[in-house]
Write a protein that holds these residues in place. Structure first.
Motif, mmCIF file in Angstrom:
data_model
loop_
_atom_site.group_PDB
_atom_site.id
_atom_site.type_symbol
_atom_site.label_atom_id
_atom_site.label_comp_id
_atom_site.label_asym_id
_atom_site.label_seq_id
_atom_site.Cartn_x
_atom_site.Cartn_y
_atom_site.Cartn_z
ATOM 1 N N ALA A 1 0.515 5.549 0.115
ATOM 2 C CA ALA A 1 -0.437 6.639 0.324
ATOM 3 C C ALA A 1 -0.691 7.344 -1.009
ATOM 4 O O ALA A 1 -1.840 7.514 -1.413
ATOM 5 N N TYR A 2 0.381 7.732 -1.689
ATOM 6 C CA TYR A 2 0.272 8.497 -2.934
ATOM 7 C C TYR A 2 0.559 7.605 -4.125
ATOM 8 O O TYR A 2 1.543 6.857 -4.129
ATOM 9 N N HIS B 1 3.407 -0.301 4.195
ATOM 10 C CA HIS B 1 2.663 0.955 4.287
ATOM 11 C C HIS B 1 3.672 2.052 3.977
ATOM 12 O O HIS B 1 4.395 2.493 4.872
ATOM 13 N N TYR B 2 3.749 2.469 2.720
ATOM 14 C CA TYR B 2 4.751 3.449 2.297
ATOM 15 C C TYR B 2 4.059 4.752 1.868
ATOM 16 O O TYR B 2 2.879 4.751 1.491
ATOM 17 N N SER B 3 4.810 5.823 1.892
ATOM 18 C CA SER B 3 4.271 7.115 1.443
ATOM 19 C C SER B 3 4.057 7.131 -0.060
ATOM 20 O O SER B 3 3.113 7.748 -0.549
ATOM 21 N N ASN B 4 4.938 6.444 -0.806
ATOM 22 C CA ASN B 4 4.896 6.467 -2.278
ATOM 23 C C ASN B 4 5.737 5.303 -2.769
ATOM 24 O O ASN B 4 6.447 4.669 -1.977
ATOM 25 N N TYR C 1 10.362 6.579 -6.944
ATOM 26 C CA TYR C 1 10.750 7.962 -6.643
ATOM 27 C C TYR C 1 12.177 8.033 -6.083
ATOM 28 O O TYR C 1 12.743 9.101 -5.941
ATOM 29 N N GLN D 1 12.968 7.684 -3.110
ATOM 30 C CA GLN D 1 12.890 8.056 -1.698
ATOM 31 C C GLN D 1 11.442 7.874 -1.248
ATOM 32 O O GLN D 1 10.508 8.156 -1.992
ATOM 33 N N PHE D 2 11.308 7.370 -0.047
ATOM 34 C CA PHE D 2 9.958 7.124 0.493
ATOM 35 C C PHE D 2 10.094 6.915 1.991
ATOM 36 O O PHE D 2 11.192 6.694 2.500
ATOM 37 N N LYS D 3 8.998 6.993 2.701
ATOM 38 C CA LYS D 3 8.977 6.682 4.132
ATOM 39 C C LYS D 3 7.852 5.699 4.407
ATOM 40 O O LYS D 3 6.941 5.536 3.596
ATOM 41 N N GLY D 4 7.896 5.100 5.587
ATOM 42 C CA GLY D 4 6.872 4.138 5.962
ATOM 43 C C GLY D 4 7.495 2.857 6.474
ATOM 44 O O GLY D 4 8.703 2.800 6.699
ATOM 45 N N ARG E 1 6.322 11.416 -10.943
ATOM 46 C CA ARG E 1 4.956 11.786 -10.587
ATOM 47 C C ARG E 1 4.062 11.886 -11.821
ATOM 48 O O ARG E 1 2.921 11.421 -11.828
ATOM 49 N N TYR F 1 -0.188 4.952 -7.556
ATOM 50 C CA TYR F 1 -0.877 3.718 -7.936
ATOM 51 C C TYR F 1 0.089 2.566 -8.197
ATOM 52 O O TYR F 1 0.558 2.383 -9.317
ATOM 53 N N HIS G 1 0.850 -1.193 0.000
ATOM 54 C CA HIS G 1 0.000 0.000 0.000
ATOM 55 C C HIS G 1 0.878 1.233 0.000
ATOM 56 O O HIS G 1 1.828 1.325 0.781
#
Lengths: 400, 400
Positions: free
Chosen positions: A19-20, A46-49, A53, A55-58, A356, A22, A17
């Motif tokens: 957040a931002y 559960h990642y931000s993106n 990219y 880079q991501f967080k989660g 993006r 698809y 999953h």
């Protein structure tokens, strides 16, 4: 209102999953819901993106967390009616094994009704020679193959699972044969294949008068990706088909998840049309001799038509971004924070903006998912290869 | 293809996630996507199913995890274009404060463009006198109210936030006034109000010849829930409207989330129609004197029409289940595992089966979301109450 032909379908989807954007379940859930499927989603990260990219967080879910959510469903009997399990990205070998446990439980629950449970396994491990899961995931996935009904590897993943290097249609056919016979997988689709242009192949339904000049043909091939599918016969031989789809010079993320989600709905539809929903693993009888006659081929045609339309529209948006980027002199994507040099910051901002822009535009193109446009341009063709499937498939295909 | 009138809308949705069923973000994401909105979802809990089943597994996200996901978006600039923040269930006071921090950051980013950011805050705290979040959430939410644009409390939550007991339309109007004036909230919708039947009210547009026999009216009232909405004037006075909707004798979960999600899309639509998208907090000028003339009223009509259709169809399914249950002699929902007595196990199985039957059927009724049917049956009517809004709103409405 579901898409006209898709029968009622209840899916357990286990994937990532974000957040931002698809990818993973964020892609698959919406796509399957748009086609009228009821989707239960267990998220493996559960990642931000998405990681494209750079880079991501989660955080990742642990194997125990995945099993705990499933146990939560089981304690209330909410796991008793899944027609399909769709599994995608799983971040660790332990978690892969956990998903295998869930699949076996669902298989037991579905055993009451023939054809009552079907596992679509997307063995997400890597691409183009690079592994992006822990090494231990490879044998963990191999161990699960006998429980899967349809697997959706890309070329690299198919090589890993079959221990067969794919360089041309013959080696590809041998890899599919290993997956059918040694690993017992009834249906295989190898997505996004870039076949060596010098390899020779013939298709059984080449229409007379369709010859092109060599030059034209080469150009067409260069802009093409090939999907290869097969459903095994009772003697585990491949029935191969191919669909050639346009390739964009753009890196899209989540297309594998989109393919898998569409495939779930469209395979249900095609199998229902063929009257095979109550047959074990929805397998066509041996009277279907050629790959192009398979429900799997019908499903893939509709999947490719939807994807062609949505990716085409997404590509137009990316080209628009590139155009504006060019006008601005290439500094686009930056925040106008004074860093106008040719440095790392500008390159990074441009990469973020381009990534993006390439997020697949599913929400605003939902009609293309529901009614695949121009499906006649994505007709599956049987693939005829010069391989003796009765010969030994070799020790290399054994479980690694 | 989005729903015809909803303009392009990018939403950050912060709420719960369940694997099975439709509440929180699992409800809101699909509903908003069906109306063409781009949704970024940060999940505040990861549960197997909603708590109405009385058993579930999974875990809550911490405040730090929520902030971390947002920081992930921010580091790649993916938080720079949200038109709307929709916040729902948040499991702790710390997490409520974290969401407030995110909202303030988005407000700053949106400040570049007037009307550029709008926060729909559903202060999920409890229902019918019972709190189902930690007590500390109440002051935490109160502290956030000045930053919110639209809040969607139920009756109990409106009482908690306004420190005003609601027993009739006058006390309701005073509660809304407190929310507008003391807490600075421009738009308020109080959902699922069960007004004391003995209370008197008059609506400004009661049509002549519409009088009913007292008996008929009482019956109609008993099967009715009331939605009350208001957008404040520049002097923070309420402009109230009401919509009466059918009440089903069935406990549905996720209806608050469904209302909120539809409200986001429909308010964007109605505000665009009124030409107010570039006005701060999308507020109508004082020339709109009556509640029924507000874009918020238009939005709520469409929301109620969609909900009426989908809940009506869901209710038919529940009644079908009850019918089969009755025929079977009330043992339904059990697994046929030998527990045929009248014991706790049977009661529990029946509760689980009933709760499952009452999962709101959004996926297969998506057309009712996209095109609200029979909207003329959900017309907002202005509410005229005998309250002097120029008098002091009282100390009880203060923070804390």
């Amino acid at each position: 209102m579901s898409s006209p032909g898709v029968p009622e379908t209840s899916v357990l989807a286990i994937a990532s999953h974000v957040a931002y954007g698809y990818v993973g379940n964020t892609m698959a859930t919406f796509v399957m819901q748009s086609l009228g499927c009821e989707v239960t989603a267990i998220n493996t990260v559960h990642y931000s993106n998405h990681t494209g990219y750079k880079q991501f967080k989660g955080r990742k879910a642990t194997a125990d967390e995945i099993l705990d959510l499933y146990a939560g469903l089981a304690q209330s009997g909410l796991n008793d009616a899944f027609d399909v399990l769709l599994s995608g990205y799983i971040p660790s070998a332990d978690a892969v094994a956990a998903v295998g446990k869930i699949a076996r439980d669902l298989r037991l629950l579905g055993a009451r009704r023939p054809g009552g449970f079907f596992w679509v396994l997307d063995p997400v491990m890597g691409d183009q020679g690079r592994l992006y899961v822990p090494k231990a995931c490879v044998p963990a996935y191999k161990a699960l193959l006998p429980s899967a009904d349809l697997i959706l590897p890309n070329q690299f993943e198919a090589e890993l699972l079959s221990d067969t290097k794919i360089t041309d249609l013959s080696s590809l056919a041998r890899a599919v044969h290993v997956l059918h016979r040694v690993h017992g997988v009834p249906h295989v689709v190898i997505t996004s294949l870039r076949l060596d242009h010098t390899s020779t192949y013939k298709t059984t339904d080449a229409e007379p008068g369709e010859e092109k000049k060599e030059e034209e043909e080469e150009e067409a091939q260069q802009q093409t990706l090939t999907i290869i599918g097969s459903t095994s016969t009772t003697s585990h031989k491949p029935r191969l088909f191919r669909i050639d789809v346009p390739a964009y010079p753009i890196f899209f993320s989540g297309t594998g998840d989109m393919f898998a989600a569409l495939a779930v709905a469209r395979l249900r539809e095609a199998v229902a049309e063929a009257g095979l929903l109550r047959v074990r693993s929805w397998k066509s009888g041996d009277e279907v001799r050629s790959g192009e006659g398979l429900p799997l081929a019908r499903a893939c045609e509709r999947v490719c038509a939807s994807m062609g339309a949505v990716l085409g529209k997404t590509a137009v948006g990316v080209r628009g971004w590139e155009g504006r980027e060019g006008e601005r002199g290439g500094g686009g994507g930056g925040k106008g924070d004074g860093d106008n040099g040719e440095g790392e910051g500008v390159e990074r901002a441009r990469h973020l903006a381009r990534t993006r822009a390439a997020e697949v535009k599913v929400v605003r193109n939902v009609e293309d998912l529901r009614v695949p446009p121009g499906v006649e341009r994505f007709r599956a063709r049987a693939v005829d290869v010069d391989v003796d499937f009765d010969a030994d498939v070799g020790v290399g295909g054994g479980q690694g």
